[in-house]
Write a protein that holds these residues in place. Sequence first.
Motif, mmCIF file in Angstrom:
data_model
loop_
_atom_site.group_PDB
_atom_site.id
_atom_site.type_symbol
_atom_site.label_atom_id
_atom_site.label_comp_id
_atom_site.label_asym_id
_atom_site.label_seq_id
_atom_site.Cartn_x
_atom_site.Cartn_y
_atom_site.Cartn_z
ATOM 1 N N VAL A 253 0.686 -1.215 -0.240
ATOM 2 C CA VAL A 253 -0.296 -0.115 0.191
ATOM 3 C C VAL A 253 0.901 1.172 -0.330
ATOM 4 N N LEU A 254 2.162 0.775 0.604
ATOM 5 C CA LEU A 254 3.096 2.465 0.887
ATOM 6 C C LEU A 254 3.294 2.355 -0.605
ATOM 7 N N LEU A 255 3.718 1.407 -1.127
ATOM 8 C CA LEU A 255 4.948 1.275 -2.105
ATOM 9 C C LEU A 255 3.928 2.441 -3.745
ATOM 10 N N GLU A 256 2.348 1.918 -3.296
ATOM 11 C CA GLU A 256 1.716 2.316 -4.320
ATOM 12 C C GLU A 256 1.532 3.634 -4.451
ATOM 13 N N ILE A 257 0.892 3.977 -2.933
ATOM 14 C CA ILE A 257 1.073 5.263 -2.540
ATOM 15 C C ILE A 257 2.452 6.381 -2.843
ATOM 16 N N GLY A 258 3.306 5.875 -2.816
ATOM 17 C CA GLY A 258 4.729 6.656 -3.008
ATOM 18 C C GLY A 258 4.756 6.414 -4.488
ATOM 19 N N ALA A 259 4.611 5.998 -5.082
ATOM 20 C CA ALA A 259 4.194 5.901 -6.975
ATOM 21 C C ALA A 259 3.794 6.970 -6.952
ATOM 22 N N GLN A 260 2.447 6.650 -6.652
ATOM 23 C CA GLN A 260 1.070 7.540 -7.702
ATOM 24 C C GLN A 260 1.540 9.042 -7.275
ATOM 25 N N ILE A 261 2.189 9.323 -5.816
ATOM 26 C CA ILE A 261 2.351 11.195 -5.513
ATOM 27 C C ILE A 261 3.360 10.876 -6.450
ATOM 28 N N ALA A 262 4.292 10.196 -6.136
ATOM 29 C CA ALA A 262 5.836 10.686 -7.860
ATOM 30 C C ALA A 262 5.513 10.482 -8.573
ATOM 31 N N SER A 263 4.178 10.083 -9.726
ATOM 32 C CA SER A 263 4.203 10.176 -10.833
ATOM 33 C C SER A 263 2.920 10.940 -10.920
ATOM 34 N N VAL A 264 2.316 11.826 -10.171
ATOM 35 C CA VAL A 264 2.239 13.640 -10.303
ATOM 36 C C VAL A 264 3.326 14.006 -10.724
ATOM 37 N N ALA A 265 4.372 13.740 -9.600
ATOM 38 C CA ALA A 265 4.989 15.451 -9.353
ATOM 39 C C ALA A 265 5.542 14.768 -10.714
ATOM 40 N N LEU A 266 6.341 14.084 -11.552
ATOM 41 C CA LEU A 266 7.260 14.075 -12.165
ATOM 42 C C LEU A 266 6.567 14.617 -13.922
ATOM 43 N N GLN A 267 5.069 13.835 -13.890
ATOM 44 C CA GLN A 267 4.083 14.300 -15.087
ATOM 45 C C GLN A 267 3.980 15.507 -15.234
ATOM 46 N N ILE A 268 3.050 16.070 -14.030
ATOM 47 C CA ILE A 268 3.357 17.619 -14.329
ATOM 48 C C ILE A 268 4.483 18.476 -14.205
ATOM 49 N N GLY A 269 6.211 18.222 -13.957
ATOM 50 C CA GLY A 269 7.210 18.269 -13.771
ATOM 51 C C GLY A 269 7.550 18.430 -15.935
ATOM 52 N N VAL A 270 6.917 17.586 -16.065
ATOM 53 C CA VAL A 270 7.750 17.410 -17.621
ATOM 54 C C VAL A 270 6.745 18.416 -18.582
ATOM 55 N N LEU A 271 5.002 18.607 -18.169
ATOM 56 C CA LEU A 271 4.301 19.870 -18.498
ATOM 57 C C LEU A 271 5.106 20.935 -18.557
ATOM 58 N N THR A 272 5.546 21.027 -17.832
ATOM 59 C CA THR A 272 6.123 22.347 -16.661
ATOM 60 C C THR A 272 7.706 22.959 -18.056
ATOM 61 N N GLY A 273 8.036 21.767 -17.239
ATOM 62 C CA GLY A 273 9.331 22.216 -18.505
ATOM 63 C C GLY A 273 9.176 22.286 -20.245
ATOM 64 N N GLY A 274 8.150 21.573 -20.845
ATOM 65 C CA GLY A 274 7.528 22.506 -21.769
ATOM 66 C C GLY A 274 7.040 23.658 -21.859
ATOM 67 N N HIS A 275 6.454 24.152 -21.096
ATOM 68 C CA HIS A 275 6.002 25.025 -21.091
ATOM 69 C C HIS A 275 7.325 26.166 -20.924
ATOM 70 N N TYR A 276 8.334 25.806 -20.322
ATOM 71 C CA TYR A 276 8.895 26.570 -20.350
ATOM 72 C C TYR A 276 10.446 26.660 -21.055
ATOM 73 N N ILE A 277 10.090 25.487 -21.425
ATOM 74 C CA ILE A 277 10.829 25.785 -23.220
ATOM 75 C C ILE A 277 10.172 26.985 -24.358
ATOM 76 N N LEU A 278 9.005 26.665 -24.272
ATOM 77 C CA LEU A 278 8.022 26.907 -24.529
ATOM 78 C C LEU A 278 8.303 28.868 -24.987
ATOM 79 N N ARG A 279 7.921 28.976 -23.185
ATOM 80 C CA ARG A 279 8.900 30.446 -23.067
ATOM 81 C C ARG A 279 10.020 31.081 -23.848
ATOM 82 N N GLU A 280 11.154 29.983 -23.499
ATOM 83 C CA GLU A 280 12.344 30.473 -23.575
ATOM 84 C C GLU A 280 12.388 30.871 -25.485
ATOM 85 N N ARG A 281 11.500 30.017 -25.964
ATOM 86 C CA ARG A 281 11.412 30.241 -27.316
ATOM 87 C C ARG A 281 10.559 31.460 -27.960
ATOM 88 N N GLN A 282 9.623 31.825 -27.356
ATOM 89 C CA GLN A 282 9.234 33.633 -27.196
ATOM 90 C C GLN A 282 9.878 34.239 -27.221
#
Length: 293
Positions: A253-282
Amino acid sequence: MTALRLQFVIRELCSAAVARRKSLGAHVFARTTGRLFTGTFKALFSNFEDFLRIVWAWFALIILGVLAFNVLGPQSLHTPGPELVPNLVHVLAIFVSVLVVTVANSSIAVAWHRCLLLGERPGAVHLRVGRRELAYVRKTVLIFLISGVAVIPLSLVFIMVNRLMGPGFGILVVVIGVLGLWLPILMRLMLALPATAVDERLGLLDAFRQSRGLGWPMVVASVGVSLVIFLPMVLLIVIAAFAGGVFSAVAGVLLEIGAQIASVALQIGVLTGGHYILRERQMAQGAGPPAAG
């Protein structure tokens, strides 16, 4: 003879230009993917305390809701009888659960985007649902609906290929269609989400137009961070299963919760990184980010 030599030189120059362009494209792709992948982990490790503040209350609320539903709710989706009749309470509970999870993900995503892009620090308890979060939900639902529409032609192709060439080829077509065609488009559309979180005007179509060359790097980075999360988790769950007993159940149970939390952080982080690169281009083109709505 001179004409032949000139033709040869022109052909060699064109070949060299094409090779250089391909090499440059591969270099840009590798560099962008690497920035997204490593930047996502750096952002999480550098702001880990802030992310825990953002997620803990929502995850606690969801876990408590699941426990209450399992303890107090009916034990089956169907009532006893000659026919399987859906239990209205259960159906309503599922609808409420999906709604709460959707709102929670949007609230977490908005706060995490703003933390990474604007340096906004969350409070000790984060359960905020306001204008930004609701706008984030609307765009998320819109992207989900677009995905549903995009699946229709892919499903028709799958049925045709499946009948003509067998199920193996049909599955191959679906995999190629989803991974090769739709996922890069989907990731580019989703760049409108972090823009919404930081009050920038960026519609789905504008996000797609301005993010050329970002789709595949974001797909590869997302797959990479998913593998980093879930492969070790599977290994640890297998190890815990061999231990057996209460330890195995609690660890799972703890591993599953930890994996879900980490997955949320990292997948949102990829989107944030993409937006940052988009800003750089602008910025490089002399235009700032879109004005707030």
